[in-house]
Design a protein around this motif. Structure first.
Motif, PDB file in Angstrom:
ATOM      1  N   LYS A 150       0.820  -1.199   0.000  1.00  0.00           N
ATOM      2  CA  LYS A 150       0.000   0.000   0.000  1.00  0.00           C
ATOM      3  C   LYS A 150       0.861   1.260   0.000  1.00  0.00           C
ATOM      4  N   LEU A 151       1.889   1.266   0.842  1.00  0.00           N
ATOM      5  CA  LEU A 151       2.660   2.496   1.027  1.00  0.00           C
ATOM      6  C   LEU A 151       3.854   2.626   0.090  1.00  0.00           C
ATOM      7  N   TYR A 152       4.553   1.529  -0.129  1.00  0.00           N
ATOM      8  CA  TYR A 152       5.849   1.658  -0.813  1.00  0.00           C
ATOM      9  C   TYR A 152       5.918   0.929  -2.147  1.00  0.00           C
TER      10      TYR A 152
ATOM     11  N   PHE B  41      14.986  12.480  -3.262  1.00  0.00           N
ATOM     12  CA  PHE B  41      15.148  11.234  -2.529  1.00  0.00           C
ATOM     13  C   PHE B  41      14.346  10.158  -3.254  1.00  0.00           C
TER      14      PHE B  41
ATOM     15  N   MET C 207       1.749   8.124  -4.830  1.00  0.00           N
ATOM     16  CA  MET C 207       2.055   7.241  -3.700  1.00  0.00           C
ATOM     17  C   MET C 207       1.903   8.002  -2.374  1.00  0.00           C
TER      18      MET C 207
ATOM     19  N   VAL D 296      -1.502   8.103  -0.687  1.00  0.00           N
ATOM     20  CA  VAL D 296      -1.877   6.914   0.082  1.00  0.00           C
ATOM     21  C   VAL D 296      -1.290   6.992   1.482  1.00  0.00           C
ATOM     22  N   ILE D 297      -0.025   7.368   1.538  1.00  0.00           N
ATOM     23  CA  ILE D 297       0.633   7.447   2.833  1.00  0.00           C
ATOM     24  C   ILE D 297      -0.116   8.381   3.754  1.00  0.00           C
TER      25      ILE D 297
ATOM     26  N   GLU E  27      -3.369   6.832   5.098  1.00  0.00           N
ATOM     27  CA  GLU E  27      -3.112   5.813   6.113  1.00  0.00           C
ATOM     28  C   GLU E  27      -2.702   6.427   7.440  1.00  0.00           C
TER      29      GLU E  27
ATOM     30  N   ASN F 142       8.046   8.536   8.683  1.00  0.00           N
ATOM     31  CA  ASN F 142       8.892   7.646   7.875  1.00  0.00           C
ATOM     32  C   ASN F 142       9.556   8.454   6.770  1.00  0.00           C
TER      33      ASN F 142
ATOM     34  N   LEU G 289       9.644   8.552   3.478  1.00  0.00           N
ATOM     35  CA  LEU G 289       8.892   9.086   2.336  1.00  0.00           C
ATOM     36  C   LEU G 289       8.092  10.314   2.742  1.00  0.00           C
TER      37      LEU G 289
END
Lengths: 457, 450
Positions: free
Chosen positions: A93-95, A216, B1, B4-5, B8, B374, B376
């Motif tokens: 889901k996240l990565y 990054f 992406m 989504v993070i 959550e 985290n 990201l």
């Protein structure tokens, strides 16, 4: 700080002091970073993962990405299955990694989590998407060392991915060993110079030595691709550099896909690099181009120009078995005397090969595997050396005994360069040798009284 | 992406001004997350590590000892036993047959060679599973060797770092109360929650001593077993850092009725307030307050002019903070403000809801407040806010550098003392040096901006 180290050496069975090794999982994590698009996953407490990431970060000065199963007391009682399933869900889901490479830890090993079954079930229930690759290695921290961890994860790449089909490929496999990204980069360059197609795996160049872009990237450009890894089953042969790290994967490839392998020392120093080039020639039929011969010539030129400063010098070495064997051989060929050679990793290869190399010229040398830096310090206290070659942890001994230190091996937490300048191949060996010679000369200049302190050396 | 993070993790992220403040925290990290958090063992190890005349024996496989070998610049003015790495290096057969014999043998050997004033034995994950009787072994070794041998119940999986702090405090509490307190002045304190990174506790001790206050025990920076043993003789516990040694202060309050005050030594305001808080406690001697005022005045008169030149360059620059404990973040917010800088993001690994509410109060509108972040997420925030400097620890540093930002380590790897009045100057210098460095001009992302 080391003043309590006594001269008198007693056999220790219960206590390790100042280790010359660390545990399996970090080696597995480092190997997994050498797969393109891979997120290493540590199946254990979150401390393991945090420590490995911090340690690798301190060595490479790069962000190191890895996930953890974050074990709790519940997992310790009921097993880590639920954590791993949750982890898959979170990671996708996240990565969204292309590859997840799971390593176990002492905790998950002792609980007895059955990783292959957990992977299979997660795949069947759709938690792992169909197009995603998941591999695993068992890496209990109480067996072997970081080298075994690297070896196990590299073997897992073969077990899970190498495939033999009908179309043979005109390529070789090269397993570079537990080396720096600079080394892998240079090995690839050498093969290119030789005109040889190769799958080099794992390959951490462009992963832990990425250029500054201001961005990054969770998954940097480098790493061996899954497609390339699959084709290793169709290669002509495998060259495995450094038996402790690379043998397991090479053997597995032969067993699984009948790819023959040659086991070589890491190509550090003139003789070991010759053997490597020779092996590539034998397997592929290529002839070395002029440029490579000239590189060799330049290495020999440094050895001859500066031999007087190395001859007879007593050297102590600490590090990993695969590195120490060829470095010991290299030092002998330069006229130095490696009198103490120690590693924390248990290794018959290391003991046998080092003794073989040393028996003629330095019969009094002490070679010991499965020991620690406290022991090395005791040896040095009993009879001093002119030079210490070690990873960063040698700096305490170097300071206590006032010995010049060449930082070499893994980890190096306090200097720059290891990620960028190789020690393998003719060119890498030139770099290593210059470092050794310059360190000795630096000391000479420091110690020489005014009347003999000279401009020209 | 990133979308989504944020979905959550929405509950652990707050943007000041968006909605009434609410932040979920003290939650276990989600399995599968690239968390910046560590384990129980890590928490215990960092707290006890600076006690320099004790041996610290890690009972477990080699990794736990290897990764914590001298990684923290907790300076000692005397013995340096804490900087050596001792491990029972458990092997497969120990896991099967138990590691008790090995541990006993290791303890005997260590104590005979190094003659430490105490031994701490750290339990690791595996010991929690195989069930070695640490308590029994330590007790026996203690009787035989005549020094305290103290088990630290720090099995990695039994929680997060915070649980490790608690285990460390419990271990130290066994020492407290065993020493002679007869000579201790009524105007006396223990310094808790300072680990003497880059020599910081020496600066703080000196202030208190100038005030005429006796410092009984450093807990734990430049710490000594004997001092901790008589710590119960102090009149007051002065506690820094949100989590690490608070439990010990509470235990000492309960059993010895020693009150505690919470302080921070970072930044001018907090440093001065720390001295005043302690001075006010010793109301019976007005000289103490007087001397505290004098110290603050003297220190500030040398400090302020020196700060000005840094402030000029730093005015309006943007800072982001991500640290272990939230308490440190409060001081950092104030310190940046003093330098004329704006804090646009602030977060921590282990903050409590109380901590975050306080952070919410001291920050400006629009500031992002985040718990257990985290890489990201952090990099997204840093870019969004176009930050000039990031303050964090070892895992944050390379992220900052990859993004082309200045960085200041406010954790284990700080090389300059950042506490005290002089620490504020060092902090300003360090922030200035990294923000003003010409290298960022060569970072492609920021080249475009210019």
């Amino acid at each position: 700080m080391l003043e309590a180290t006594p001269k008198e050496i007693v056999d220790r069975k219960a206590l390790r002091i100042n280790p010359a090794k660390t545990c399996q999982p970090i080696g597995a994590m480092y190997a997994a970073l050498g797969i393109h698009g891979c997120l290493p996953h540590s199946h254990g407490s979150q401390g393991c993962c945090a420590y490995h990431r911090s340690h690798l970060t301190r060595h490479y000065k790069e962000p190191i990405m890895a996930a953890t199963s974050s074990f709790t007391e519940g997992s310790a009682v009921f097993g880590g299955g639920a954590n791993l399933r949750q982890a898959f869900t979170t990671m996708y889901k996240l990565y969204n990694p292309d590859v997840i490479a799971i390593n176990t830890t002492c905790l998950s090993e002792t609980i007895g989590d059955d990783i292959p079954t957990l992977i299979r079930e997660s795949r069947e229930s759709g938690i792992i998407p169909e197009d995603k690759v998941v591999i695993h290695a068992n890496t209990p921290s109480y067996v072997g060392t970081h080298i075994a961890g690297w070896s196990n994860m590299t073997k897992a790449m073969v077990t899970y991915l190498s495939t033999k089909t009908d179309t043979a490929k005109n390529q070789i496999n090269l397993i570079p060993g537990y080396v720096e990204p600079s080394d892998t980069r240079h090995l690839k360059q050498m093969l290119k110079t030789l005109g040889v197609e190769a799958v080099v795996f794992p390959d951490t160049s462009e992963v832990v030595d990425t250029p500054q872009t201001g961005e990054f990237h969770m998954y940097p450009k480098g790493g061996t691709t899954v497609e390339a890894l699959r084709t290793t089953g169709n290669s002509l042969a495998t060259l495995a550099l450094g038996p402790e790290a690379s043998k397991a994967a090479a053997v597995e490839l032969e067993k699984k896909c009948q790819v023959p392998y040659q086991l070589l020392d890491l190509p550090i120093g003139i003789a070991a690099t010759d053997r490597f080039v020779q092996a590539v020639m034998e397997v592929t039929g290529v002839e070395p181009p002029e440029s490579l011969v000239e590189d060799r010539g330049r290495l020999v030129d440094i050895m001859t120009d500066w031999q007087q400063y190395l001859y007879g010098k007593r050297v102590a070495l600490s590090g990993d078995p695969d590195q120490l064997v060829p470095v010991t051989e290299f030092l002998i060929s330069c006229g130095a005397r490696p009198v103490y050679v120690i590693t924390g990793t248990p290794s018959r290869y290391f003991e046998t090969r080092c003794k073989e190399i040393l028996q003629e010229t330095v019969p009094e040398a002490i070679v010991k595997a499965d020991t620690d830096l406290f022991y090395l310090h005791q040896l040095i206290k009993n009879e001093p050396v002119d030079l210490l070659i070690s990873n960063v942890y040698g700096k305490y001994i170097a300071r206590a005994e006032d010995i010049p230190l060449v930082r070499f091996g893994w980890p190096i937490l306090d200097r720059v360069g290891h990620s960028y300048f190789p020690s393998v191949g003719y060119r890498g060996s030139m770099h290593l040798l210059c470092n050794i010679i310059n360190t000795l000369l630096e000391r000479k200049d420091r110690d020489d009284p005014d009347e003999v302190f000279e401009l020209v050396l | 992406m990133n979308e989504v993070i944020f979905q959550e993790r929405a509950k652990q992220i707050h943007r000041k001004g968006d909605a009434p403040f609410e932040l979920a925290c003290n939650k276990e990290s989600l399995a599968g997350a690239v968390s910046q958090r560590a384990c129980v063992f890590c928490g215990s190890r960092v707290v006890l590590y600076p006690i320099a005349d004790a041996v610290h024996l890690v009972h477990g496989p080699i990794g736990c000892a290897a990764y914590t070998w001298d990684i923290r610049g907790a300076l000692s003015s005397g013995p340096e036993l804490h900087r050596l790495s001792f491990s029972t290096d458990l092997q497969e057969r120990d896991v099967i047959f138990g590691g008790e014999k090995k541990l006993t043998q290791a303890l005997h050997e260590l104590i005979d060679r190094h003659h430490p004033n105490a031994a701490f034995v750290y339990s690791t994950c595996i010991v929690g599973i195989i069930g070695d009787d640490l308590e029994g072994i330590c007790k026996k070794a203690s009787q035989e060797k005549g020094i305290p041998v103290i088990p630290v119940m720090s099995e990695g999986f039994k929680g997060n770092k915070r649980a490790g702090y608690n285990a460390a405090c419990k271990a130290m509490f066994r020492l407290v109360g065993t020493g002679d307190t007869t000579e201790i002045s009524p105007h006396s304190i223990n310094i808790l929650g300072d680990f003497n990174l880059a020599g910081e506790i020496w600066i703080i001790r000196e202030y208190f001593e100038r005030m005429g206050i006796e410092v009984v025990a450093n807990i734990t920076g430049d710490g000594r077993v004997g001092d901790i043993a008589r710590a119960h003789g102090a009149a007051l516990n002065v506690v820094q850092c949100s989590g690490a040694t608070m439990d010990l202060a509470k235990m000492m309050k309960e059993d010895y009725d020693i009150p505690f005050v919470r302080v921070s030594y970072f930044g001018i305001e907090d440093m001065a307030e720390a001295l005043y808080k302690v001075a006010h406690f010793f109301k019976d001697d007005s000289e103490i307050l007087h001397r505290a005022q004098q110290i603050v005045r003297e220190e500030l008169s040398t400090l302020y002019p020196q700060l000005q030149k840094y402030r000029q360059d730093l005015q309006g620059k943007k800072a982001a903070i991500y640290v272990g404990g939230a308490f440190k973040a409060f001081s950092l917010v104030k310190a940046f403000r003093l330098l004329g800088m704006e804090v646009v993001m602030v977060g921590s690994q282990t903050g409590t809801s109380e901590d975050y509410r306080e952070l919410h109060e001291v920050t400006d509108e629009g500031t992002i407040i985040v718990d257990d972040s985290n890489p990201l997420e952090l990099s997204a925030f840093l870019k969004e806010k176009d930050v000039d400097i990031f303050v964090g620890g070892v895992k944050e540093r390379p992220i900052a550098y990859k993004l082309g930002l200045g960085f200041c380590d406010h954790n284990h790897e700080r090389k300059e003392a950042l506490e005290g009045f002089v620490g504020m100057l060092n902090f300003a210098k360090e922030v200035h040096a990294t923000v003003m460095s010409p290298v960022w001009r060569f970072v492609p992302r920021r080249e475009i901006r210019q």
